[in-house]
Each structure stands twice: as structure tokens, then as C-alpha cells.
Design an enzyme around this catalytic site. Structure first.
Site, mmCIF file in Angstrom:
data_model
loop_
_atom_site.group_PDB
_atom_site.id
_atom_site.type_symbol
_atom_site.label_atom_id
_atom_site.label_comp_id
_atom_site.label_asym_id
_atom_site.label_seq_id
_atom_site.Cartn_x
_atom_site.Cartn_y
_atom_site.Cartn_z
ATOM 1 N N THR A 153 5.986 8.379 -5.082
ATOM 2 C CA THR A 153 5.567 9.919 -5.400
ATOM 3 C C THR A 153 6.330 10.909 -4.078
ATOM 4 O O THR A 153 6.351 12.027 -4.708
ATOM 5 C CB THR A 153 4.343 10.164 -4.326
ATOM 6 O OG1 THR A 153 3.138 8.759 -4.885
ATOM 7 C CG2 THR A 153 3.835 11.168 -3.461
ATOM 8 N N ARG B 203 -0.881 4.490 -5.249
ATOM 9 C CA ARG B 203 -1.579 3.123 -5.693
ATOM 10 C C ARG B 203 -0.988 1.625 -4.838
ATOM 11 O O ARG B 203 -0.344 1.866 -3.746
ATOM 12 C CB ARG B 203 -0.446 2.712 -7.139
ATOM 13 C CG ARG B 203 -1.255 3.764 -7.915
ATOM 14 C CD ARG B 203 -0.451 3.910 -9.514
ATOM 15 N NE ARG B 203 -1.928 2.823 -9.634
ATOM 16 C CZ ARG B 203 -1.845 1.841 -10.765
ATOM 17 N NH1 ARG B 203 -0.243 1.193 -10.929
ATOM 18 N NH2 ARG B 203 -2.795 1.289 -11.571
ATOM 19 N N SER C 128 8.696 27.545 -21.279
ATOM 20 C CA SER C 128 8.959 27.495 -19.504
ATOM 21 C C SER C 128 8.127 25.539 -19.315
ATOM 22 O O SER C 128 8.776 25.897 -17.980
ATOM 23 C CB SER C 128 8.445 28.484 -18.492
ATOM 24 O OG SER C 128 8.865 29.970 -19.791
ATOM 25 N N ASP D 127 8.242 0.182 3.386
ATOM 26 C CA ASP D 127 8.455 -0.251 2.209
ATOM 27 C C ASP D 127 10.414 0.593 1.844
ATOM 28 O O ASP D 127 10.240 -0.679 1.014
ATOM 29 C CB ASP D 127 7.152 1.024 0.971
ATOM 30 C CG ASP D 127 8.311 2.695 1.558
ATOM 31 O OD1 ASP D 127 8.417 2.897 2.803
ATOM 32 O OD2 ASP D 127 7.943 3.403 0.902
ATOM 33 N N ARG D 128 10.696 1.056 2.238
ATOM 34 C CA ARG D 128 12.186 0.632 2.420
ATOM 35 C C ARG D 128 12.554 -0.441 3.137
ATOM 36 O O ARG D 128 13.632 -0.652 1.840
ATOM 37 C CB ARG D 128 12.497 2.142 2.805
ATOM 38 C CG ARG D 128 12.367 3.755 2.320
ATOM 39 C CD ARG D 128 12.664 5.097 3.354
ATOM 40 N NE ARG D 128 13.413 5.219 3.175
ATOM 41 C CZ ARG D 128 14.294 6.013 4.491
ATOM 42 N NH1 ARG D 128 13.742 6.439 5.306
ATOM 43 N NH2 ARG D 128 15.526 6.174 4.529
ATOM 44 N N TYR E 131 19.488 2.957 12.340
ATOM 45 C CA TYR E 131 18.432 3.957 12.731
ATOM 46 C C TYR E 131 18.079 3.687 13.748
ATOM 47 O O TYR E 131 18.082 2.502 15.380
ATOM 48 C CB TYR E 131 16.862 3.631 12.405
ATOM 49 C CG TYR E 131 16.088 4.437 11.054
ATOM 50 C CD1 TYR E 131 17.429 5.045 10.003
ATOM 51 C CD2 TYR E 131 14.775 4.632 10.444
ATOM 52 C CE1 TYR E 131 16.828 5.296 9.011
ATOM 53 C CE2 TYR E 131 14.217 6.122 9.696
ATOM 54 C CZ TYR E 131 15.977 6.670 8.856
ATOM 55 O OH TYR E 131 15.191 7.206 7.659
ATOM 56 N N ALA F 86 0.890 -1.180 0.240
ATOM 57 C CA ALA F 86 -0.032 -0.226 0.273
ATOM 58 C C ALA F 86 0.584 1.140 0.313
ATOM 59 O O ALA F 86 1.319 1.884 1.295
ATOM 60 C CB ALA F 86 -0.968 -0.113 1.409
ATOM 61 N N GLY F 87 1.225 1.670 -1.290
ATOM 62 C CA GLY F 87 1.893 3.289 -1.436
ATOM 63 C C GLY F 87 1.086 3.886 -0.996
ATOM 64 O O GLY F 87 0.155 4.053 -0.711
ATOM 65 N N ASN F 88 2.120 5.386 -1.556
ATOM 66 C CA ASN F 88 1.801 6.983 -1.459
ATOM 67 C C ASN F 88 0.513 7.223 -1.990
ATOM 68 O O ASN F 88 -0.961 7.638 -2.010
ATOM 69 C CB ASN F 88 2.428 7.818 -1.334
ATOM 70 C CG ASN F 88 3.633 7.652 -0.599
ATOM 71 O OD1 ASN F 88 3.024 7.714 1.126
ATOM 72 N ND2 ASN F 88 4.846 7.791 -0.700
#
Length: 258
Positions: A126, A11, A183, A103-104, A94, A7-9
Site C-alpha cells: 500500500t 491485508r 493516457s 512491519d519495517r 531512529y 496485520a498490514g495496511n
């Protein structure tokens, strides 16, 4: 049957865990927009049916509590992955291991289990994350990483923050070997080049800490595009891999049988 859900940001992707090793068996990927999941749209019904059928569910969720609220039910079959101090032989540096996004963590585990080599693991979605996998003296460690806006978020910040840059995001690859001639293209080129430069700088930083050449893994919707704007030698060695999160979930699911 074990179900894998990323479950990503923006999708959600899901697949059944292969009965044989995921390293040699391709995952059959299904996907839907999170908004369809939140609203219980027809596209969400296939995932609901898979959840009802699964014996165990391995979930990487960075979409937040709202994603979980769309579940019809929650039970002990659901294994919501949280980064820990170590897993599958990989150490997490960490100071508060659980702060690392699932996810990481799953992406790092996938690269570690498949390659067993030092690598910079880039996810260009994202947000763009870059994480250092360091192998020294047969010990594997996540050494740290970075998070920055992805291509569309960077575009939107320019679009919203500068009144005269309110251009629509280009539908096609606006790439060129020359300078931008309008631009809209200048905005697009600036965003892509900024992300590519970040990858090159982080890769160089990792190289300085090692006595060997690390791999460069890139995944996510904009991975192939950003890789093309890397310095030529680095672009040539970039390994583009889809669905690293699901592959990491598969590693965790397989390990539960050992």
C-alpha cells in the site's frame, strides 16, 4: 504453538512458527482482507480459531486499533511487537525507536538474521518503504529509510486530482519497452517508473556510504513488477522475497526460546 500475525495496511497474513529454524523451513501462509477481519466475515473464523489455539501470539500491527478491536479477547499471550533501540543484535538509529513501524522492523530483522549483510530492504505494498541495513565492523544498524505512496495510492492520487485522468486501474501488466500510447497506460507507466527510480536512487545512496556492495531485498505485492523497471544491472541483482514481516516475527519468536 506460536502464532505469527502480520496485520498490514490492507491485508492480514498469519502462519504458525515452525518448530525448527524458520530460515530453513517454509512458513505456511494464510491471508485475508482486513475488511473481512473487521466485519467478522467467514474468512476471519480460521484466524480466530488459530488465536484461540495458540500458546503465544506475535503480532506486527500497522492496521491500527481497529484491527485489535476485532479480536474476541486479549490476554497475556499476545505479544504486540514494537520497534526498540535494539533486538537480535540489530541497532535502531531512529531518535524515537518506537516510531519505526513494526512491519519495517520485522523485515529488517529477517534480512539481518538470514543474510548478515548490508542491504536495502524494500516493501512495495500500500505504501512503499525503503530501509537501509548497514553492517560495519561486525555491527548491524538500521541506518534510516523512507516512506512513499505505493503503486495504487499513487495511481489514485492522479485519478482523484486530475479530472481528465479518471481511468480504471489496469487489470493486467501494462508494461512495455516503448512509450505509452494512451493516457491510462501513461499514468500507469509514470507511477511504476517513479517507484523504480526511487529504489535506484536510494540504493545508490546506500552504496555511497559503504565500502562494499549491499544486497537489494524486495517484498510486497508490487515488488516483482517494480524490480522489472529498475536499471538492468540492479534489476538482475534484486532478491524478491515474500512475507519478510512474518519471517522477522519468527526470528523474534525463536529467540524467546534461547
Amino acid at each position: 504453538m506460536k502464532l505469527l500475525i502480520d496485520a498490514g495496511n490492507s491485508r492480514t497474513k498469519w502462519a504458525w512458527c515452525p518448530e525448527q529454524s524458520s530460515q530453513s523451513t517454509a512458513l505456511q501462509i494464510n491471508a485475508l482482507d482486513n475488511q473481512d477481519w473487521f466485519e467478522g466475515a467467514a474468512q476471519a473464523q480460521a484466524l480466530h480459531a488459530a488465536i484461540a489455539k495458540a500458546s503465544l501470539i506475535y503480532l506486527s500491527n500497522v492496521a491500527g486499533e481497529r484491527w485489535l478491536q476485532a479480536l474476541h479477547e486479549r490476554d497475556q499471550r499476545l505479544q504486540a511487537i514494537v520497534a526498540t533501540s535494539s533486538a537480535l543484535g540489530l541497532q535502531n538509529s531512529y531518535s524515537q525507536p518506537s516510531q519505526l513501524g513494526s512491519d519495517r522492523w520485522c523485515s529488517l530483522l529477517a534480512v539481518w538474521r538470514s543474510e548478515g549483510k548490508s542491504a536495502l530492504v524494500v516493501s512495495a505494498g500500500t505504501a512503499m518503504t525503503m530501509d537501509a541495513l548497514v553492517i560495519k565492523k561486525a555491527q548491524a544498524m538500521f541506518a534510516g529509510g523512507s516512506i512513499q505512496p505505493g503503486l495504487r495510492l499513487m495511481w489514485q492520487s492522479l485519478q482523484q486530482g486530475a479530472a481528465q485522468l479518471d481511468y480504471a486501474y489496469p487489470d493486467l501488466d501494462a508494461g512495455t519497452d516503448s512509450f505509452a500510447q494512451n493516457s491510462q497506460h501513461a499514468m500507469w507507466l509514470g507511477c511504476v517508473q517513479a517507484l523504480a527510480a526511487s529504489v535506484a536512487a536510494q540504493y545508490a545512496r546506500l552504496c555511497q556510504q559503504l565500502d562494499h556492495v549491499p544486497l537489494l531485498f524486495m517484498s510486497g505485492g508490487d515488488a516483482d513488477l517494480i524490480a522489472r523497471y529498475l536499471p538492468h544491472a540492479l534489476s538482475a541483482q534484486a532478491i524478491i522475497v515474500d512475507n519478510l514481516v512474518l519471517k522477522g516475527l519468527a526470528c523474534l519468536a525463536e529467540c524467546s526460546d534461547e
